[in-house]
Design an enzyme around this catalytic site. Structure first.
Site, short mmCIF file in Angstrom:
data_model
loop_
_atom_site.label_atom_id
_atom_site.label_comp_id
_atom_site.label_asym_id
_atom_site.label_seq_id
_atom_site.Cartn_x
_atom_site.Cartn_y
_atom_site.Cartn_z
N HIS A 1 52.23 -75.95 38.58
CA HIS A 1 53.20 -76.84 37.96
C HIS A 1 53.75 -77.73 39.06
O HIS A 1 53.95 -77.28 40.19
CB HIS A 1 54.32 -76.02 37.31
CG HIS A 1 55.38 -76.81 36.60
ND1 HIS A 1 55.12 -77.99 35.93
CD2 HIS A 1 56.70 -76.59 36.45
CE1 HIS A 1 56.24 -78.45 35.40
NE2 HIS A 1 57.22 -77.63 35.70
N GLU B 1 56.90 -68.84 8.00
CA GLU B 1 55.73 -69.61 7.59
C GLU B 1 55.41 -70.77 8.55
O GLU B 1 54.35 -71.38 8.45
CB GLU B 1 55.91 -70.13 6.16
CG GLU B 1 55.89 -69.02 5.14
CD GLU B 1 55.86 -69.52 3.70
OE1 GLU B 1 55.38 -70.65 3.47
OE2 GLU B 1 56.32 -68.79 2.82
#
Length: 327
Positions: free
Chosen positions: A107, A230
């Protein structure tokens, strides 16, 4: 158009006969060390005494403290937590770093924001897998790979990109493809994406959706399924098929409702605030704030984590997950 490298564009030859020191044996460090060794390369581990040291030894690595590992290495892979890196760099890495070495980061944060300033006589590269360490390892073992970004910050040898691509090949990333970028682009897009979408944006969207349903009088358990549970199914569809493929995978009612109402909820005012957040990343304000927060022991982060832990959605979620997964 982005430049993408695959297996045919990379060779392990630049790393053969060299000693690679993987600093840190956490989720990402362990995965990359194991993959590089399985690719036939010489890998040692640099880490503090403790569980990580013991695990690396159990898994067959020669393990040293960080300074000693750096002394022995031709290639140094800095896979320690971002905020630990500057101190370790000053005290253990830089004093033991040999001229002509290759230093790899996963990173670009510390290099881009100037918290680490390598000497001019080393190559500085980045190989940043776009997935967690567990996936990097699992995909490698399955004969596949996790895509990655590669970049060169300092090209002392004239071969820095060859070394970066060799590391990417060694961990399996070139099997999937690696995109050439810069430390600046990787760092800023990573932070902007985390804050606006992947961590901050999604978390707040899911929490607010849950809160609205509960405040309207619906049962928390039902609200959790509709607003949070969901979401994974929808994200899986997007991951597999893209936006359009997801829309063709849900009902016509969901398509129409989503396409007409979604832009009213997540409108251009949200986009403007995203740009404001991005500006704080780009001008260094966020990095300065985070470094100061961390130096104080991260009291605000700890407080916010406790708030998330105590949110009603988290309590309901624990019950739902016990029902679904038995734990």
């Amino acid at each position: 158009m982005a430049k993408i490298y695959t297996d045919k564009d990379a060779s392990l030859d630049p790393l053969k006969g060299k000693t690679i020191a993987v600093l840190g044996y956490g989720i990402q460090g362990r995965a990359q060390a194991l993959n590089l060794r399985d690719s036939g390369l010489r890998v040692i581990v640099g880490v503090r005494k403790g569980k990580s040291w013991d695990l690396a030894e159990q898994e067959g690595f020669d393990v040293f403290d960080v300074g000693e590992a750096v002394k022995r290495a031709d290639v140094v892979m800095v896979l320690l937590p971002d905020m630990e890196q500057p101190k370790v760099w000053r005290e253990q890495i830089e004093p033991n770093l040999r001229g002509g070495s290759v230093v790899d980061f996963a990173h670009g944060f510390n290099i881009h924001f100037g918290l680490i300033k390598p000497p001019p006589n080393v190559d500085v590269v980045m190989v940043a897998p776009k997935g967690p360490g567990r996936l990097v390892r699992d995909e490698f073992l399955a004969g596949r790979g996790v895509p990655a970004l590669v970049a060169v910050h300092q090209n002392y040898s004239g071969r820095a990109m060859e070394y970066a691509l060799a590391i990417a090949k060694g961990i399996g990333a070139t099997r999937a493809g690696v995109i050439e970028t810069t430390f600046r682009e990787e760092t800023e897009t990573d932070l902007i994406g985390e804050q606006n979408v992947l961590v901050g944006g999604l978390l707040e969207l899911l929490r607010k959706g849950f809160e609205v349903m509960v405040e309207l009088g619906y049962q928390p358990e039902v609200a959790y399924f509709e607003a949070i549970n969901e979401a994974k199914l929808i994200m899986d569809l997007i991951w597999q098929r893209g936006f359009y493929g997801m829309l063709t995978g849900v009902s016509e009612t969901a398509r129409y409702g989503g396409l007409t109402v979604g832009p009213k909820v997540i409108d251009d005012s949200v986009k403007q605030r995203m740009k404001e957040a991005a500006a704080r990343v780009r001008d260094g304000s966020f990095a300065k704030e985070w470094v100061e927060e961390y130096s104080r022991g991260a009291p605000n982060l700890k407080r916010m984590l406790e708030e998330v832990k105590g949110h009603p959605a988290e309590k309901v979620g624990e019950q739902i997950r016990r029902l679904m997964f038995g734990s």
